[in-house]
Write an enzyme that holds these catalytic residues in place. Structure first.
Site, short mmCIF file in Angstrom:
data_model
loop_
_atom_site.label_atom_id
_atom_site.label_comp_id
_atom_site.label_asym_id
_atom_site.label_seq_id
_atom_site.Cartn_x
_atom_site.Cartn_y
_atom_site.Cartn_z
N CYS A 1 0.84 -1.20 0.00
CA CYS A 1 0.00 0.00 0.00
C CYS A 1 0.88 1.27 0.00
O CYS A 1 1.52 1.56 -0.99
CB CYS A 1 -0.97 -0.03 1.18
N HIS B 1 -3.60 -5.33 1.22
CA HIS B 1 -3.34 -5.73 2.60
C HIS B 1 -3.74 -7.20 2.77
O HIS B 1 -4.67 -7.67 2.12
CB HIS B 1 -4.14 -4.86 3.57
#
Length: 481
Positions: A325, A423
């Site tokens: 991310c 994630h």
């Protein structure tokens, strides 16, 4: 409603355990937290963002997470400001003073979610936030007694005896409540007790005489309870084998979704080391740059702490680097934030390890995602929470191919540097083993994070059934002993 004398007293864990206890008895139960402040979040199947703890509690209840379980989520991006997530979507950044004024409106969203959830489930278990004795925040409170009074729910207060001062915590908290709030408290729970309970019993008798409130249970210290941390970085690890991979992670000031590393902490062949401010990064085979709520500021932090030359040296010696991310964004050439999404508007030069560039936008991508790590041939499942739009150079390959035909992340031409927006990259056993092999670990084992979570939820529920007076808490659900 479970409220605590302090943060980390055990509220989240107790609610999760009670959800599992009631679910195992066949009852329809759901968790609820009016307001959460955390950088560990999850995405529901409907594409809404909620606190990670409520997603865990939903799993304990045997149901899918839903936005109504956590209608207000605060994600700090500095010491004074936070992004306000309302009903699962970003509303705006607010400082503490403005948010305090806004809470009157936020209460409407909280109560609407509460009533809708109550129509779907027989039992709701509510988690408070921090402590109800924070008297400076009592006005407009939506997280503790302000909610309890509005919803008219009974309250139990939990305290952590392992910290010391448990009787002062409980008596002091009760004393700082108004008379009406004190009447709402139906008892206490003491958490994380070690030793001979007979030595504690005189104190329990005194506490009941002093307050008129019963102690509903004393929960023992559950060593190595391997559940998702609500917010803090969990550094506990299982014993490691001789054949293991060293994983180095910078503890960024605004690090987010640290649960990404749980599968590694709990893997016998992966040794995770978090490196904080002022610490020299040690040698390792894999460096993972984690998510961040303020990517450009955390990138500056990396540079101030010597990570740029460290990463160059790490790669020269054949190490691997993975960005998740915000970490993916840092690995690129440029990060632009023209609208000031995460702070002051401006641009930053990235680390230049992937041929990508990122522009931060006010909208937020919130998705559960499935696909395959293209170069490794391993199925992966995770979730996306990001404001950035990242573009690859024409010659740069994506790292993951998603089932909806999107291409995610990037991998360098030499295969040493990779990154993804997903994630939970390590949560699937086959994906975790494949990533460890990519980083240099021979004969990587498959470890099932979700199976560990289920085992630990049942261990927690067993403990609660043994040590808590459930008949007194739920007289309609449990027969008297």
């Amino acid at each position: 409603m479970v409220q605590g004398t302090t943060s980390d007293a055990g509220k989240s864990v107790l609610v999760a355990g009670l959800c599992r206890v009631l679910a195992r008895k066949g009852f329809s139960v759901a968790p609820f937290k009016p307001q959460n402040m955390s950088l560990n979040s999850a995405v529901t199947p409907q594409g809404a963002e909620i606190g990670r703890a409520q997603a865990l509690q939903a799993q304990a209840a045997g149901i899918a997470p839903h936005v109504e379980m956590n209608p207000v989520l605060l994600k700090p991006n500095s010491d004074k400001n936070a992004q306000v997530i309302l009903a699962g979507k970003p509303l705006q950044d607010m400082d503490a003073v403005n948010y305090h004024q806004y809470k009157t409106l936020a209460m409407d969203t909280v109560m609407s979610a509460w009533h809708r959830l109550g129509q779907r489930f027989d039992h709701l278990l509510v988690e408070g936030a921090g402590s109800p004795a924070e008297i400076n925040l009592r006005d407009r409170d939506i997280a503790n007694m302000g909610f309890a009074e509005k919803a008219d729910v009974p309250v139990i207060i939990i305290a952590d005896i392992d910290r010391g001062g448990v009787f002062a915590h409980l008596v002091g908290t009760l004393e700082l409540l108004s008379p009406g709030e004190q009447e709402r408290v139906c008892g206490f729970v003491i958490n994380r007790f070690r030793g001979d309970i007979s030595l504690l019993e005189p104190g329990l008798d005194w506490l009941q005489r002093r307050t008129g409130k019963p102690v509903l249970g004393v929960l023992p210290y559950l060593h190595n309870l391997q559940l998702d941390a609500e917010d803090a970085i969990d550094v506990a690890q299982v014993a490691k084998e001789a054949n293991r991979l060293r994983v180095v992670v910078p503890a960024l000031p605004r690090i987010s979704n640290t649960t990404d590393f749980d599968a590694l902490r709990l893997h016998p062949q992966a040794e995770v080391t978090y490196i904080a401010e002022g610490q020299a990064p040690p040698p390792g085979e894999l460096v993972v740059l984690p998510g961040s709520k303020n990517v450009r500021e955390d990138l500056d932090w990396l540079r101030r702490n010597g990570w740029e030359p460290y990463l160059q040296r790490h790669l020269r010696y054949g190490g691997k680097v993975l960005g998740v991310c915000g970490g993916l964004q840092m690995l690129g050439n440029e990060i632009h934030d023209p609208d000031g999404v995460e702070g002051s508007p401006g641009s930053s030069m990235g680390l230049g390890l992937l041929e990508i560039s990122t522009v931060l936008r006010p909208g937020k991508t919130l998705l559960q995602a499935h696909g395959a790590i293209t170069a490794l041939g391993a199925a992966v499942r995770g979730y996306e929470i990001h404001c950035g739009e990242t573009h690859r150079a024409a010659e740069t390959q994506s790292f993951i191919t998603l089932d909806d035909k999107r291409e995610d992340g990037a991998i360098s031409a030499d295969g040493q540097v990779a990154g993804s927006y997903l994630h939970g990259l390590f949560d699937q056993p086959a994906a975790c083993a494949a990533l460890l092999r990519w980083a240099g670990l021979d004969a990587a084992k498959e470890v099932d994070r979700d199976a560990i979570r289920e085992r630990e939820l049942n261990r927690l529920a067993d403990c609660i059934e043994q040590h808590l007076d459930l008949q007194r808490l739920f007289p309609a659900c449990f027969e008297a002993a």
